[in-house]
Design a protein around this motif. Sequence first.
Motif, PDB file in Angstrom:
ATOM      1  N   THR A   1     -16.236  -8.414 -41.649  1.00 54.09           N
ATOM      2  CA  THR A   1     -15.029  -7.621 -41.889  1.00 54.09           C
ATOM      3  C   THR A   1     -15.099  -6.900 -43.228  1.00 54.09           C
ATOM      4  N   SER A  43     -19.972  -7.090 -49.504  1.00 54.09           N
ATOM      5  CA  SER A  43     -19.953  -7.938 -48.321  1.00 54.09           C
ATOM      6  C   SER A  43     -21.230  -7.834 -47.538  1.00 54.09           C
ATOM      7  N   GLN A  69     -11.895  -9.153 -51.509  1.00 52.72           N
ATOM      8  CA  GLN A  69     -11.814  -9.665 -50.140  1.00 52.72           C
ATOM      9  C   GLN A  69     -12.634 -10.943 -49.981  1.00 52.72           C
ATOM     10  N   SER A  70     -13.749 -11.018 -50.703  1.00 52.44           N
ATOM     11  CA  SER A  70     -14.546 -12.247 -50.671  1.00 52.44           C
ATOM     12  C   SER A  70     -13.764 -13.397 -51.292  1.00 52.44           C
ATOM     13  N   TYR A  72      -6.065  -8.357 -42.643  1.00 49.04           N
ATOM     14  CA  TYR A  72      -7.214  -9.198 -42.325  1.00 49.04           C
ATOM     15  C   TYR A  72      -6.827 -10.678 -42.352  1.00 49.04           C
ATOM     16  N   THR A  73      -7.432 -11.443 -41.461  1.00 41.93           N
ATOM     17  CA  THR A  73      -7.325 -12.895 -41.536  1.00 41.93           C
ATOM     18  C   THR A  73      -8.402 -13.403 -42.482  1.00 41.93           C
ATOM     19  N   THR A  74      -8.168 -14.600 -43.003  1.00 39.66           N
ATOM     20  CA  THR A  74      -9.109 -15.183 -43.954  1.00 39.66           C
ATOM     21  C   THR A  74      -9.461 -16.601 -43.528  1.00 39.66           C
ATOM     22  N   ALA A  75     -10.367 -17.201 -44.263  1.00 45.03           N
ATOM     23  CA  ALA A  75     -10.690 -18.605 -44.035  1.00 45.03           C
ATOM     24  C   ALA A  75      -9.433 -19.456 -44.227  1.00 45.03           C
ATOM     25  N   GLY A  93     -11.338 -14.781 -48.914  1.00 46.27           N
ATOM     26  CA  GLY A  93     -11.884 -15.542 -47.798  1.00 46.27           C
ATOM     27  C   GLY A  93     -12.070 -14.728 -46.535  1.00 46.27           C
ATOM     28  N   VAL A  94     -12.131 -13.394 -46.679  1.00 42.50           N
ATOM     29  CA  VAL A  94     -12.405 -12.530 -45.524  1.00 42.50           C
ATOM     30  C   VAL A  94     -13.866 -12.699 -45.134  1.00 42.50           C
ATOM     31  N   ASP A  95     -14.160 -12.695 -43.848  1.00 40.77           N
ATOM     32  CA  ASP A  95     -15.539 -12.908 -43.416  1.00 40.77           C
ATOM     33  C   ASP A  95     -16.413 -11.699 -43.751  1.00 40.77           C
ATOM     34  N   ASP A  96     -17.713 -11.945 -43.826  1.00 37.47           N
ATOM     35  CA  ASP A  96     -18.666 -10.922 -44.271  1.00 37.47           C
ATOM     36  C   ASP A  96     -18.648  -9.679 -43.394  1.00 37.47           C
TER      37      ASP A  96
END
Length: 639
Positions: A196, A10, A187-188, A48-51, A191-194
């Motif tokens: 996080t 990430s 995680q990528s 975690y939230t994702t896109a 859609g987890v943000d970079d």
Amino acid sequence: MFQRLVCSLSVLSLSIAAAQAAETVPLNTPRLKSIDNFRDVAGLTTAYTTANDGTMRGGVFYRSNALTPSAADLATLNGVGIKAVYDLRTPTEIAATPDTMPTGATYTNIDIIGGSTSGANITNIAFHSATEAIAMMQDTNRDFVRNAGMRSEFNQLFNELATVDGAALFHCTAGKDRTGWTAAVLQSIAGVDDATIMSNYLATNDYTAARIQATLAALPPSLATIYGPLIGVDASYLQAGLDQVTAQYGTMDNYLKEGLGLSQETIYVLRGKMVFYNSLPGAADLAGNAAAGAQLLQQLQNSNLSGTYSAYNYYLQSAIDAGSLGGVESTVGGQVHADAASYLLRQGAMIEQAAAPFTSGIDLKAGQYRLWSTALAGYLGTDGSSQASSSNEHSQGMMIGLTQRFSEQLSAHAGFGYSSGNVGGAGGEADTDLTFFSVGARFAPNGLERGLFVDANASAGYLDYESKRELGGGLGTAKGDSHGNLTGATLALGYRVPVNGVTLEPSLGVRVSHVNLSGFQEKGSELALDVDGIHETRKSAVANLNATFAPVALGAWQVVPGVQVGYEHVLGDQDIDSEGHLLGLDIEQQAAFDNRDQFTGGVNVTANLGPWSVGAQIGASGGGDSHGFNGGLKASYLF
């Protein structure tokens, strides 16, 4: 000599506390003293939230260091339901510290960096400075991207993770480098943000702080300075791998597909396993049947179709990426079954309309009877609304009957017929074949030719039902078949009166129709529904005005023109619904035709030659969002 590897993924850095601050779904992953880097890929204390409004699911993928649990920790580990363990270490590492397996879990060794894979064993290297150690850690992360052998092993790992049935755990020795890169890639994909992802990567330093401190304390100061960078993680390690992804492949998606050789389907399976989408594209703006369909699609994320190599999973993940449900929200619920039921409930009126010119017995003398046949075809379309998609109905039928006048006051008729209907709507169509029998009578106290009369009509029929629904989105075609019966009756009070060469016949009455369709299981698609039996009754008030003009002579023929006007008002709830079930989930759909009021009008002409008569009629109907037309041909013989 220092034996330990590095793994990660990430970008950017953010404190763990800040990364967790906005999370709302708690994770109760146990902290294990003897396996200190054991944790859920979905997050630390919260998911975690994702896109695209997603939330990572806990209990899907776990990461850890070598599995050397105490008795108490092993009992805890057994309680989280791990079904598969993937050991990413070299044979030398495994021999030094074998895994203690959770009960019921399978074991697979995927040697990410071993000599047979990459051509060099980098788990056993000596350094002369901390700078060299840091450079090696960064270079190892780059090799996760650029080394063909390592990419091949990661290909196997991610494909295995996609197919495992249940929770899976992957680990290396320290649970930070090979494991860290694997967790970051997952995680990528989710859609987890970079920021996080980087925060999660750096959490190793918190989870293993006691072990790091003890290891450094056990080393001579000079070695602690040199080897210290190998024991924990640094943002630069993971960032080196991410930068290599950008330099070599441009995007993480290209790295997954071109570098690791993962199919889009596998990527979607991994994402389906890991992420629940709290809302679907455009669903907030939907109403009625489409809203119910979107809700079903969302709820299916918790079924065994999600996170597997299913057509549904591929469709849903594609829809998330495209930002559109592609119309499947309207087709998935089976609206056509409700449309078909609504159509059938209105067939009683069609049967009566087909027989009407011959059933009164007015043209007969007491004791006479008439054999007649009639064919009728019609169309009705209903425009879509916020509640339902558009529908259309096509029907054609034939009926043969006999009418007899028993006395001046009484006539009766009976008929046998067949009606074929096709109903289309919301990506589906249903064919209805109705074989029916009808009877009726007219009684007029002062004679059938003039004055007050009572009409009574009843029909009953056997119904064959076949349907198919093109779901769209690669979800296939759901087909179903069933059977049932259709019954109906009308009772009307009217008055027949001649007025200036025109005979008027106004009437008021009540019509009742009942459809009884057996429940059935569709086939041919993962989203085929188990459709409930449809048992619906429709009651309505009807008003009709028939006008018959004086005969016109055309040679030997007598031509009799006429006009009909009708109105029907539904009593009670005019909506017709169907219900289906899929994997324990329920969905209800409303028919497009929901008019309480319906108007009809038409003209007809009958030509008589001795005992023979032929005729034709054409009409139109409308009301609410519905509009249609009908026509028919008739013939009879008087005995």
